[in-house]
Write an enzyme that holds these catalytic residues in place. Structure first.
Site, PDB file in Angstrom:
ATOM      1  N   GLY A 136       0.838  -1.195   0.000  1.00 21.49           N
ATOM      2  CA  GLY A 136       0.000   0.000   0.000  1.00 21.49           C
ATOM      3  C   GLY A 136       0.878   1.252   0.000  1.00 21.49           C
ATOM      4  O   GLY A 136       2.041   1.220   0.405  1.00 21.49           O
ATOM      5  N   CYS A 137       0.299   2.361  -0.427  1.00 21.14           N
ATOM      6  CA  CYS A 137       1.099   3.580  -0.583  1.00 21.14           C
ATOM      7  C   CYS A 137       1.609   4.106   0.759  1.00 21.14           C
ATOM      8  O   CYS A 137       2.769   4.487   0.884  1.00 21.14           O
ATOM      9  CB  CYS A 137       0.310   4.639  -1.333  1.00 21.14           C
ATOM     10  SG  CYS A 137      -1.325   4.986  -0.680  1.00 21.14           S
ATOM     11  N   PHE A 138       0.749   4.125   1.770  1.00 21.95           N
ATOM     12  CA  PHE A 138       1.215   4.573   3.090  1.00 21.95           C
ATOM     13  C   PHE A 138       2.329   3.644   3.600  1.00 21.95           C
ATOM     14  O   PHE A 138       3.327   4.091   4.166  1.00 21.95           O
ATOM     15  CB  PHE A 138       0.065   4.551   4.096  1.00 21.95           C
ATOM     16  CG  PHE A 138      -0.834   5.749   4.045  1.00 21.95           C
ATOM     17  CD1 PHE A 138      -0.324   7.037   4.102  1.00 21.95           C
ATOM     18  CD2 PHE A 138      -2.218   5.596   3.970  1.00 21.95           C
ATOM     19  CE1 PHE A 138      -1.163   8.152   4.076  1.00 21.95           C
ATOM     20  CE2 PHE A 138      -3.060   6.700   3.953  1.00 21.95           C
ATOM     21  CZ  PHE A 138      -2.540   7.984   4.003  1.00 21.95           C
ATOM     22  N   ALA A 139       2.123   2.336   3.379  1.00 21.69           N
ATOM     23  CA  ALA A 139       3.096   1.371   3.873  1.00 21.69           C
ATOM     24  C   ALA A 139       4.457   1.581   3.218  1.00 21.69           C
ATOM     25  O   ALA A 139       5.494   1.519   3.887  1.00 21.69           O
ATOM     26  CB  ALA A 139       2.580  -0.052   3.625  1.00 21.69           C
TER      27      ALA A 139
END
Lengths: 352, 352, 352, 352
Positions: free
Chosen positions: B155-158
């Site tokens: 995921g992008c945040f990750a």
């Protein structure tokens, strides 16, 4: 491999060319020249370029700037710089593409008139070169650009207006009086220098017209249209800034000539631009926004005549920094050096 | 030439990959699949792609979708789609890269926990594939990705948090408790579907935190950090939306371990990421903004520990749609197929 | 009727007060002072004020500025201006409210430390007044403000952080070490002066942290928290600019003290701020954005502790130009002159 | 005290009126009606209104909606709602102000033509009221509005165009053919309902024209100009959306009549609008942006004729949600009830 010298590397027009050349298979930067940031890598001024372009900026009169072998010199500089320096470039065997108004009018008289409008010395510093120079709207002057030693790259507003009006004027689909260019530009058109009107808090939810009592771009538009018409054409030009960064939306109006209809107009435009890689013609029913050309060298022209009122209307969409500036300049370079016209310019924009 | 089938072509994650593949010399799209726009060219849904990608969208169960020979299938789809369809792709000899959470946890137990958090069926539909799947944070799992049949793209945040914390955790430069991820994302992270919170008038001058009582991304971050630490690591995660479109700015906090200093931390980061094409480490004194990575696959991590308070601080900057999504997925494809890791990802962003 | 003299009328802090006073029934402007625009109406510098405030700007040492009878002088000026001029104001019988750091620390030692951080002369020019000055966070110092001759209005970041942390610190709901203030501000916080980082094209899709190696606001926050705690409190402070104009979103972290829960924390906050007109406390489940306070003097504090990780978390939302500056200053004026505290501050924001 | 019933309270037009009434000394809300959010406080739908307007929303056919004594009913509703419900309001003794097109044309024939353009039933549901209705452009119809039982509030585009063209048409300073209205609106003009074209990522750096083949507003403009001219006037109208939230910038073109000059035009405008509280006339040399009217009921009209080309040009700036909607409606209410016309509308905008 075309060797490129870039003067004015640190402005938006300069870095725009650096970005495009990064993906160009047949051209390479050999010198970055500017008066700011001398001795630093370009990527120190513009950290987003780290790893992409770390070449050092050299001063205009430095040995590197003057002696590095190059095939073409781009002047991504304000009015005045190109005309002062171009003769030496030509003498050194480099062809020249200038972004400013310095070489847009291949006549000392026209130049003088233009210079007065922008409060500059009306005496051109390189009148011999001026006479040989070619106006760099590729779609209109391709064959002359091919041979040109000096190309005067068009202004961003002019690109949008001329592309949007040329077929109508050339084919007399509109009256030659009463033409209106209502132009909205993103803020990047004003360059990188901070100013109150472009300060984020002052601009973010604010649209405004400016220079309502005269604007240098109108002369360039009138000159191109007059050439096409074979007689003097005057236009009313309204520049407006809106809170966006990239893009020009020019809405162009005129009176439909006798017998001209939406259908005939759109046919003429399609015919004129058939085969052009960078100009798309659309009908009024197809939705278009400036984001459809953002980051690309494309111009989209929507034909939307209002037959009820007898009004010609075309809407021209470009990215002011690409088709309106660096992309157009690179397109000219490709033409000048016999390269495929689309080299380095094939990339779709990043969306959103 | 790697033949690419793209499922979920019409979302931001899909068109992002289309843009990147347009410049990729060793891969080509062979099938565009979506449930919307079937039978239309992708460029009808997204006019900015006209002339760049006019391939027709086919339905997931269409003959074209199921039988076109391809080497890899990207699932740019929401949770659930990939796990349902991946077995058939694998059976047809295609390797799989999935953007969603479907293959980020190669354990049915972990998946079940994740699925519960997002209110989905905790029973994975392809448990055998799940077990073989590899977590696609390239910089941490390059060698497994190389062999993987199924990659669960992060995921992008990750991506932003794990890249920003991994060296600190792996080298125990921070305590393993008390880690905070304060993350600000641009609106494109929410996808193309309109919603009140992303309506232009509601979002334009508005910053807000959301899902404060639980967010699926934290589990992915904790899992990766726990693997690095060799013990369970918990983090506090605060997702926030700000009025920008592309970019994530994650500010990461922890307690400096005994003996850890700004200098030692920055050295460890530089050492860890030495040789990585897409990760740059910077000191607190170097100015960075998300616009420095916008449009590129780059992550910039600024190390800015506050020794006065004993606080580790790193600021991670990525483009959520590139390094946070399509770029990262393409990077994985390059690794899987033995291509240079940077292919198709070398382009600097357009600025401004 | 309170007669108001405003020094620094032409900055954002000055015009913000002009706007608020326009709707204030018990106060009126009697003098507008600035070093720019002298002799012009304020509405020439700021055309949006035409018809609303056409009073002429006078120079600081002009007769009008020095002799016009007034009850209070606001210094909406940068550091240094207020301390130089305040003694004369006091001597003339005017009470003083200063927006800068000049009177935020009523101790020459603390002031000296602050001044060094911002590279200013550590010797205060009005040490006697400094000692009498009161820190103008109304909710914490109401009774002293009532009597004060000189009020040092708090900084915008400080308002958001102190309001968001005060009850937790005062009631020892959090550990006094390890406090983090992750603050995002709109661009107006930097004032009206153009600069590269606030140039529209550079800021529009760009978030960035700045001054990571020290920021003057942290000292103000630490001082207020230390007063509340009865011992020295240090905090880690991260200032960040995001592409919005008005608003601060401060996300505040700490370690929950033994026994402190989300429920107890929220109760303590509600209890502390009961009766406060301008502070609202909300739970994590209630959606809030900075647009909910935009244009108003309100602070909204969302309590969103993460019990799983033992982390206190509060999110403080203010309009940096109202509660963070002019509104807060006017609130103090109301208190100083015995007026209803909400006078001139009752208006909801315009939405959207 | 005028008692106000507001139908359609939850849309931008409704909350805009709520905000204005909050500062109105002689009017008060007595009923909030909507079909969404019934039974909730308005401030639950719009948290920014908490503490400012916590009145509960009632259903249109509820007892509260139908029986609460009120003096005036505002229909801040889409086309169709007002005409269906207005007769009952009138029967109950309430005067009516409708925001939609329902009562802008006091003739069933004109209404039918309008309704066909927007694909609605051409048969008006309250033809008797329609005939008595008055078009609510205050500056043109003040005396009739004073007596009116039903006022059809003008559309936002129409306000900007009619105010900008009326003196030129009335005094025959321009030809009555060939008039062009080039209008740029902020996104709030489309209301609060999310849609792809107003999704933040799709709109943020994007300008676009729309409904090029016909737009309902042109009819309203033509009707008003025809009334002024005493003969049929047709105009070409180009609606365009730009990435801002509040504001309309309308650039209006025509052919200068024989003898008309910039000087004469500006005189005529100043003369026409002398004494008007909300209309300011400016010359081309004075800088104006939509932010100068943002949040206020003001219209600023810049006269910038291009004598060189014989072109009349006026630029009209309004806030589409105030002078273009709720502010204009409140101005009408003030006139209808004999109150000072500026009541509740005196506040300058918050800047920036």
């Amino acid at each position: 491999m075309v060797r490129v010298k870039l003067v004015g590397a640190g402005g938006y027009g300069g870095i725009g060319l650096v970005e495009l050349l990064h993906r160009h298979a047949e051209a390479k930067l050999v010198a970055l020249v500017d008066v700011q940031g001398v001795g630093q890598p370009l990527s120190e001024m513009w950290p987003y370029l780290q790893g992409y372009c770390d070449m050092t900026i050299v001063a205009p009169d430095s040995k590197e700037a003057t002696t590095t072998p190059a095939d073409v010199t781009f002047f991504a500089t304000p009015d005045g710089a190109g005309q002062a320096a171009a003769p030496a470039e030509i003498a050194a065997g480099r062809r020249v593409i200038d972004y400013s108004g310095d070489f847009r009018f291949n006549s000392t008289d026209l130049y003088a008139e233009y210079a007065r409008r922008i409060n500059r010395d009306p005496v051109h510093q390189a009148p011999e070169l001026l006479k040989q120079s070619v106006y760099g709207l590729t779609e209109l002057h391709r064959s002359e650009i091919k041979q040109a030693r000096v190309v005067g790259n068009p202004g961003c507003f002019a690109v949008s207006c001329i592309c949007g009006l040329a077929p109508a004027v050339a084919h007399r689909l509109i009256d030659l009086t009463g033409i209106v260019c209502d132009c909205k530009t993103g803020v990047s058109g004003a360059g990188k220098k901070p100013a109150p009107g472009f300060h984020y808090p002052e601009r973010y939810d604010n649209a405004s017209a400016y220079r309502l009592t005269g604007h240098q771009h109108v002369m360039e538009i009138e000159r191109a249209l007059s050439d096409l018409a074979g007689r003097t054409v005057s236009v009313t030009f309204t520049p407006q800034v809106i809170p966006m960064v990239r893009g020009i939306l020019s809405t162009l109006y005129g009176r439909l000539a006798q017998g001209a209809t939406q259908e005939r107009v759109i046919e003429a435009y399609r015919e004129t631009y058939r085969g052009e890689a960078f100009i798309k013609v659309k009908a009024a029913t197809e939705p278009v926004g400036t984001s459809d050309v953002r980051g690309s060298n494309r111009a989209i022209i929507t034909i939307a005549c209002d037959e009820r009122t007898g009004t010609f209307r075309a809407i021209s969409h470009i990215d002011n920094l690409v088709k309106g500036q660096a992309g157009s300049a690179l397109q000219n370079m490709n033409v000048m050096f016999g390269l495929p016209e689309t080299l380095g310019l094939e990339q779709p924009p990043a969306h959103p």
